[in-house]
Design a protein around this motif. Structure first.
Motif, mmCIF file in Angstrom:
data_model
loop_
_atom_site.group_PDB
_atom_site.id
_atom_site.type_symbol
_atom_site.label_atom_id
_atom_site.label_comp_id
_atom_site.label_asym_id
_atom_site.label_seq_id
_atom_site.Cartn_x
_atom_site.Cartn_y
_atom_site.Cartn_z
ATOM 1 N N UNK A 131 0.855 -1.184 0.000
ATOM 2 C CA UNK A 131 0.000 0.000 0.000
ATOM 3 C C UNK A 131 0.891 1.235 0.000
ATOM 4 N N UNK A 132 0.600 2.145 -0.910
ATOM 5 C CA UNK A 132 1.407 3.364 -0.995
ATOM 6 C C UNK A 132 0.836 4.421 -0.059
ATOM 7 N N UNK A 133 1.680 5.006 0.756
ATOM 8 C CA UNK A 133 1.229 6.068 1.655
ATOM 9 C C UNK A 133 0.964 7.334 0.832
ATOM 10 N N UNK A 134 -0.125 8.014 1.122
ATOM 11 C CA UNK A 134 -0.443 9.216 0.320
ATOM 12 C C UNK A 134 0.143 10.486 0.901
ATOM 13 N N UNK A 135 0.606 10.408 2.169
ATOM 14 C CA UNK A 135 1.176 11.612 2.786
ATOM 15 C C UNK A 135 2.661 11.734 2.528
ATOM 16 N N UNK A 136 3.327 10.567 2.493
ATOM 17 C CA UNK A 136 4.783 10.574 2.361
ATOM 18 C C UNK A 136 5.162 9.821 1.090
ATOM 19 N N UNK A 137 5.983 10.471 0.256
ATOM 20 C CA UNK A 137 6.425 9.830 -0.979
ATOM 21 C C UNK A 137 7.304 8.639 -0.669
ATOM 22 N N UNK A 138 7.245 7.637 -1.524
ATOM 23 C CA UNK A 138 8.171 6.511 -1.419
ATOM 24 C C UNK A 138 8.053 5.699 -0.138
ATOM 25 N N UNK A 139 6.866 5.731 0.452
ATOM 26 C CA UNK A 139 6.641 4.923 1.654
ATOM 27 C C UNK A 139 5.538 3.907 1.368
ATOM 28 N N UNK A 140 5.818 2.636 1.673
ATOM 29 C CA UNK A 140 4.873 1.555 1.375
ATOM 30 C C UNK A 140 4.699 0.646 2.583
ATOM 31 N N UNK A 141 3.543 0.003 2.636
ATOM 32 C CA UNK A 141 3.289 -0.944 3.734
ATOM 33 C C UNK A 141 2.764 -2.265 3.171
ATOM 34 N N UNK A 142 3.370 -3.342 3.616
ATOM 35 C CA UNK A 142 2.773 -4.657 3.356
ATOM 36 C C UNK A 142 2.179 -5.130 4.682
ATOM 37 N N UNK A 143 0.852 -5.262 4.736
ATOM 38 C CA UNK A 143 0.228 -5.646 5.999
ATOM 39 C C UNK A 143 0.390 -7.135 6.293
ATOM 40 N N UNK A 144 0.199 -7.478 7.558
ATOM 41 C CA UNK A 144 0.179 -8.887 7.937
ATOM 42 C C UNK A 144 -1.187 -9.452 7.578
ATOM 43 N N UNK A 145 -1.256 -10.764 7.542
ATOM 44 C CA UNK A 145 -2.570 -11.377 7.375
ATOM 45 C C UNK A 145 -3.180 -11.511 8.763
ATOM 46 N N UNK A 146 -4.481 -11.371 8.839
ATOM 47 C CA UNK A 146 -5.127 -11.399 10.140
ATOM 48 C C UNK A 146 -5.667 -12.790 10.459
ATOM 49 N N UNK A 147 -5.798 -13.622 9.434
ATOM 50 C CA UNK A 147 -6.519 -14.886 9.623
ATOM 51 C C UNK A 147 -5.635 -16.121 9.606
ATOM 52 N N UNK A 148 -4.307 -15.907 9.562
ATOM 53 C CA UNK A 148 -3.422 -17.068 9.511
ATOM 54 C C UNK A 148 -2.658 -17.247 10.814
ATOM 55 N N UNK A 149 -1.968 -18.373 10.902
ATOM 56 C CA UNK A 149 -1.036 -18.583 12.007
ATOM 57 C C UNK A 149 0.347 -18.102 11.613
ATOM 58 N N UNK A 150 1.160 -17.873 12.643
ATOM 59 C CA UNK A 150 2.502 -17.368 12.375
ATOM 60 C C UNK A 150 3.353 -18.341 11.577
ATOM 61 N N UNK A 151 2.992 -19.628 11.592
ATOM 62 C CA UNK A 151 3.847 -20.602 10.916
ATOM 63 C C UNK A 151 3.393 -20.944 9.499
ATOM 64 N N UNK A 152 2.454 -20.160 8.913
ATOM 65 C CA UNK A 152 2.111 -20.425 7.511
ATOM 66 C C UNK A 152 3.258 -20.027 6.595
ATOM 67 N N UNK A 153 4.120 -19.136 7.075
ATOM 68 C CA UNK A 153 5.276 -18.746 6.279
ATOM 69 C C UNK A 153 6.501 -19.485 6.816
ATOM 70 N N UNK A 154 7.352 -19.939 5.929
ATOM 71 C CA UNK A 154 8.571 -20.607 6.384
ATOM 72 C C UNK A 154 9.757 -19.657 6.235
#
Ligand SMILES: Nc1ncnc2c1ncn2[C@@H]1O[C@H](COP(=O)(O)OP(=O)(O)OP(=O)(O)O)[C@@H](O)[C@H]1O
Ligand SMILES: [Mg+2]
Lengths: 90, 266
Positions: B76-99
């Motif tokens: 997600x691109x921030x609209x207030x600050x140039x060149x700032x992006x966020x990748x959110x966490x998933x809310x519905x998974x467990x911490x170990x779905x990613x290896x």
């Protein structure tokens, strides 16, 4: 800061709560950092008993191995009742 | 581009990792870097609300890792600050779905696209920590001047060293009045116990809560002392290593009293 210095000069009130916190922390971290499992302590104890037994007859059940605070340092303290000196077998 | 991955971690929960990630990342972007914030707190995402970007989430980190979307679609691109992006966490998974292996692969791609990738680590030392740290080039440990927080930080520092990362320390939530009274460990005490290098000192600041309410990172808030401290941390991370530390001070009582006398302030 002045407050703390003042308290130290007049020697009143003892340690401030942060001094207590710091002492407790330092001690807790010694244990944490050693990260010794009970298994390791048991092995260590067995080896120590073996070595000491070459020189003294000791009460193996009365032996205790501890980590203790002594002054600013932490010490590994071994306590064992000696029953008698081993006879020279040679 | 060969960006740097910096993990923001603490061991203990609630000491300011997410606040620090949002603030330091925003400040780095304001300095002209291309910055990505990654919320690694899978199942308990928060960085999105602290950044005020919660309404714009479409995909998340798990979607990227599992190949359901491209990085550009989830960031997600921030609209207030140039060149700032966020990748959110998933809310519905467990911490170990990613290896850890998947994280290492993703990290390679992220380094190509951003100057700084900040990983907001979950509390604890389990799988989530492992994933956040496995691909990190640098680490910032956040610690409050309290026994439990420092103890947990020590544990984390040990784990980071075992991964050949030399972490830098931020002492957050400093209350200068309490330090002066001897009722709070000073940053010197904390450094004495933890023996790692400081990268910043942040005081307890009501503005942080106000910022969180508004969804604007504290560095965007004028007159926020914490915001200023985080901006200086960003400068240090950005290569300005000799920037002197600013120690939070008790506000000058004389001026405060005078102000009260002549009817200013409370
Ligand atoms: N310097 C500060 N002054 C005042 N409040 C602060 C400060 N730093 C953090 N906080 C507040 O403390 C709370 C916890 O902060 P934050 O969510 O950043 O911690 P965290 O380490 O990410 O927590 P978690 O382990 O749950 O992810 C928040 O309400 C935040 O606003
Ligand atoms: Mg958090």
């Amino acid at each position: 800061m002045l407050n703390g210095i003042f308290r130290k000069i007049i020697g009143k009130g003892g340690d401030s709560s942060k001094d207590v916190a710091k002492k407790r922390l330092k001690f807790a971290l010694v244990y944490d950092r050693l990260d010794v499992s009970d298994d390791v302590l048991e092995d260590l104890q067995r080896d120590i008993v073996e070595v000491i037994s070459r020189y003294f007859e000791i009460d193996k059940d009365g032996l205790s191995l501890d980590i203790r605070e002594s002054g600013d340092l932490s010490a590994l303290v071994l306590n064992t009742p000696i029953l008698s000196k081993r006879r020279d077998t040679s | 581009m060969k960006g740097k991955i910096v993990v923001i971690t603490s061991g203990k929960g609630g000491v300011g990792k997410t606040t620090a990630t949002a603030s330091i990342g925003s400040a780095l972007a304001l300095e002209g870097n291309r910055v990505l914030l990654v919320d690694m707190d899978i199942g308990l995402r928060n960085l999105d609300v602290v950044m005020g970007l919660e309404n714009r989430i479409v995909f998340n980190i798990v979607d990227i890792v599992k190949g359901k979307c491209k990085i550009g679609q989830a960031a997600i691109k921030d609209r207030r600050i140039d060149n700032l992006f966020l990748i959110p966490a998933s809310q519905s998974d467990n911490k170990d779905v990613i290896t850890p292996e998947e994280m290492i692969r993703l990290a390679e791609k992220l380094r190509e696209e951003f100057d700084f990738i900040l990983m907001d680590c979950p509390a604890g030392i389990e799988k989530g920590f492992e994933n956040a740290v496995v691909a990190a080039d640098e680490a910032v440990v956040i610690c409050a001047p309290e026994v439990s927080s420092i103890r947990d930080a020590d544990r984390i520092i040990g784990l980071l060293f075992s991964k050949s990362i030399t972490p830098k320390l931020v002492v957050n939530r400093i209350v200068p009045e309490m330090v002066e009274r001897g009722d709070m460990l000073s940053h010197e005490d904390v450094v004495d116990v933890l023996s790692i290098d400081l990268i910043g000192l942040v005081e307890m600041d009501d503005q942080v809560v106000v910022s969180a309410n508004m969804g604007t990172p504290p560095v965007l808030q004028k007159n926020s002392k914490a915001g200023g401290a985080f901006r200086r941390i960003a400068m240090r991370l950005n290569g300005n290593e000799d920037l002197p530390l600013v120690v939070p001070q008790v506000p000058n009582r004389f001026w405060k009293k005078l102000g009260r006398k002549i009817g200013l302030g409370k």
